[in-house]
Design an enzyme around this catalytic site. Structure first.
Site, PDB file in Angstrom:
ATOM      1  N   LYS A 144       0.466  -1.396  -0.227  1.00 48.95           N
ATOM      2  CA  LYS A 144       0.064   0.038   0.104  1.00 48.95           C
ATOM      3  C   LYS A 144       0.785   1.047   0.006  1.00 48.95           C
ATOM      4  O   LYS A 144       0.839   2.029  -1.123  1.00 48.95           O
ATOM      5  CB  LYS A 144      -0.910   0.219   0.951  1.00 48.95           C
ATOM      6  CG  LYS A 144      -1.814  -1.229   1.033  1.00 48.95           C
ATOM      7  CD  LYS A 144      -2.956  -0.887   2.624  1.00 48.95           C
ATOM      8  CE  LYS A 144      -2.240  -0.609   4.026  1.00 48.95           C
ATOM      9  NZ  LYS A 144      -1.294  -1.813   4.738  1.00 48.95           N
ATOM     10  N   ARG A 165      12.470  -3.173  11.452  1.00 48.75           N
ATOM     11  CA  ARG A 165      11.380  -2.820  12.298  1.00 48.75           C
ATOM     12  C   ARG A 165      10.390  -3.592  13.014  1.00 48.75           C
ATOM     13  O   ARG A 165      10.019  -4.957  12.808  1.00 48.75           O
ATOM     14  CB  ARG A 165       9.673  -2.327  12.262  1.00 48.75           C
ATOM     15  CG  ARG A 165      10.423  -0.856  11.613  1.00 48.75           C
ATOM     16  CD  ARG A 165       9.106  -0.185  10.356  1.00 48.75           C
ATOM     17  NE  ARG A 165       7.720  -0.607  10.676  1.00 48.75           N
ATOM     18  CZ  ARG A 165       7.133  -0.243   9.573  1.00 48.75           C
ATOM     19  NH1 ARG A 165       7.280   0.785   8.287  1.00 48.75           N
ATOM     20  NH2 ARG A 165       5.976  -0.413   9.346  1.00 48.75           N
ATOM     21  N   ARG A 167       0.397  -9.213  13.272  1.00 46.21           N
ATOM     22  CA  ARG A 167      -0.118  -7.792  12.998  1.00 46.21           C
ATOM     23  C   ARG A 167      -1.353  -8.662  11.584  1.00 46.21           C
ATOM     24  O   ARG A 167      -2.882  -8.113  11.457  1.00 46.21           O
ATOM     25  CB  ARG A 167       0.452  -6.941  11.801  1.00 46.21           C
ATOM     26  CG  ARG A 167       0.970  -6.227  12.815  1.00 46.21           C
ATOM     27  CD  ARG A 167       2.501  -5.944  12.066  1.00 46.21           C
ATOM     28  NE  ARG A 167       2.097  -4.664  11.020  1.00 46.21           N
ATOM     29  CZ  ARG A 167       2.955  -3.805  10.422  1.00 46.21           C
ATOM     30  NH1 ARG A 167       4.085  -4.681  10.923  1.00 46.21           N
ATOM     31  NH2 ARG A 167       3.131  -3.055   9.157  1.00 46.21           N
TER      32      ARG A 167
HETATM   33  P1  AMP Z   1       1.272   0.553   8.705  1.00 48.23           P
HETATM   34  O1  AMP Z   1       2.690   1.641   9.139  1.00 48.23           O
HETATM   35  O2  AMP Z   1       0.392   1.164   8.822  1.00 48.23           O
HETATM   36  O3  AMP Z   1       1.104  -0.758   8.947  1.00 48.23           O
HETATM   37  O4  AMP Z   1       0.903   1.386  10.680  1.00 48.23           O
HETATM   38  C1  AMP Z   1       1.836   0.603  11.597  1.00 48.23           C
HETATM   39  C2  AMP Z   1       1.443   0.923  12.433  1.00 48.23           C
HETATM   40  O5  AMP Z   1       0.373   1.667  13.405  1.00 48.23           O
HETATM   41  C3  AMP Z   1      -0.244  -0.869  13.231  1.00 48.23           C
HETATM   42  O6  AMP Z   1       0.186  -1.979  12.380  1.00 48.23           O
HETATM   43  C4  AMP Z   1      -0.816   0.260  13.993  1.00 48.23           C
HETATM   44  O7  AMP Z   1      -0.381  -0.436  15.070  1.00 48.23           O
HETATM   45  C5  AMP Z   1      -0.472   1.476  14.105  1.00 48.23           C
HETATM   46  N1  AMP Z   1      -1.978   1.818  12.764  1.00 48.23           N
HETATM   47  C6  AMP Z   1      -1.517   2.615  11.377  1.00 48.23           C
HETATM   48  N2  AMP Z   1      -2.623   3.258  11.654  1.00 48.23           N
HETATM   49  C7  AMP Z   1      -3.943   2.347  12.109  1.00 48.23           C
HETATM   50  C8  AMP Z   1      -4.946   2.910  12.499  1.00 48.23           C
HETATM   51  N3  AMP Z   1      -6.587   3.352  11.183  1.00 48.23           N
HETATM   52  N4  AMP Z   1      -5.389   1.704  13.720  1.00 48.23           N
HETATM   53  C9  AMP Z   1      -5.124   1.642  13.867  1.00 48.23           C
HETATM   54  N5  AMP Z   1      -4.085   1.623  14.371  1.00 48.23           N
HETATM   55  C10 AMP Z   1      -2.967   1.876  13.491  1.00 48.23           C
END
Ligand code: AMP
Length: 214
Positions: A13, A160, A171
């Site tokens: 994404k 990370r 996740r």
């Molecule tokens: P990502 O880089 O989008 O995978 O986001 C990394 C982490 O940020 C996720 O595993 C969540 O802990 C948190 N996070 C990001 N976006 C959201 C969201 N819309 N709702 C809840 N947690 C989020």
């Protein structure tokens, strides 16, 4: 153009959102990046979010909705935006709808990027982030390099915490359980465009642009 990029963690994404943002000159709003920046800056939000993120869990809806409201009200979103990583729950989707209604925005589309889970685990576990600028690279991209191709910092690559295999699996589990209802929510509104995320970055991008031009 107003897009929501949706899909499991690691499906690509962020990469596709960046490319579309450059092509259409509209902001790329990644809620994960906003949270990671807050962690780096040691803000109150960052302190709250860090542990939750390290465990691979979701940050509470109210916090996330606050972040998106603040961001979408900025002027650079007037002509369009690409949101990556939000909404992740039905409550976030409902609140986003409410906000878009207030802003008189009706042309939102959700791009659902899908891929096989085992491929995702492989992909995420073999990517590295730069601790200075946050850019993400595959091991192949940085194989013979000791500095970040984006910001030139030396020896800055790290895995990370949330890209470690046990956390990735968690996740993915959370994605399956709480996030797929979001897809149903947008499917009912006829706003979903699905695309296979397993090709190369270029292949997926070409396909995406083709779909968007229809
Ligand atoms: P990502 O880089 O989008 O995978 O986001 C990394 C982490 O940020 C996720 O595993 C969540 O802990 C948190 N996070 C990001 N976006 C959201 C969201 N819309 N709702 C809840 N947690 C989020």
């Amino acid at each position: 153009m107003r897009l929501l990029l949706f899909g499991a963690p690691g499906v690509g994404k962020g990469t596709q959102a960046k490319l579309l943002s450059l092509k259409f000159n509209i902001p790329h709003i990644s809620t994960g990046d906003i949270l990671r920046q807050a962690v780096k800056d040691e803000t109150e939000l960052g302190m709250k979010a860090q542990e939750i993120m390290n465990r691979g869990e979701l940050v509470p809806d109210d916090v996330m909705i606050g972040i998106i409201k603040y961001r979408l009200n900025k002027n650079d979103c007037n002509t369009g935006f690409i949101i990556d990583g939000f909404p992740r729950t039905t409550k976030q989707a409902v609140e986003l709808d409410r906000l878009l209604h207030e802003l008189e925005i009706t042309d939102i589309r959700l791009i659902n990027i899908y891929a096989d889970e085992e491929e995702i685990v492989k992909r995420l576990n073999s990517r590295r982030a730069c601790k200075t600028c946050g850019s993400i690279f595959t091991l192949a991209e940085i194989e013979n390099s000791d500095h970040c191709p984006n910001c030139s910092t030396k020896n800055s690559f790290y895995l990370r915490e949330d890209d470690k295999e046990d956390v990735i699996r968690k996740r993915l589990d959370i994605f399956r359980k709480s996030t797929e209802s979001v897809l149903n929510y947008y499917e009912k509104q006829g706003k979903v465009i699905s695309i296979n995320g397993l090709g190369s970055v270029d292949e997926v991008n070409v396909e995406l642009l083709k779909i968007l031009s229809n």
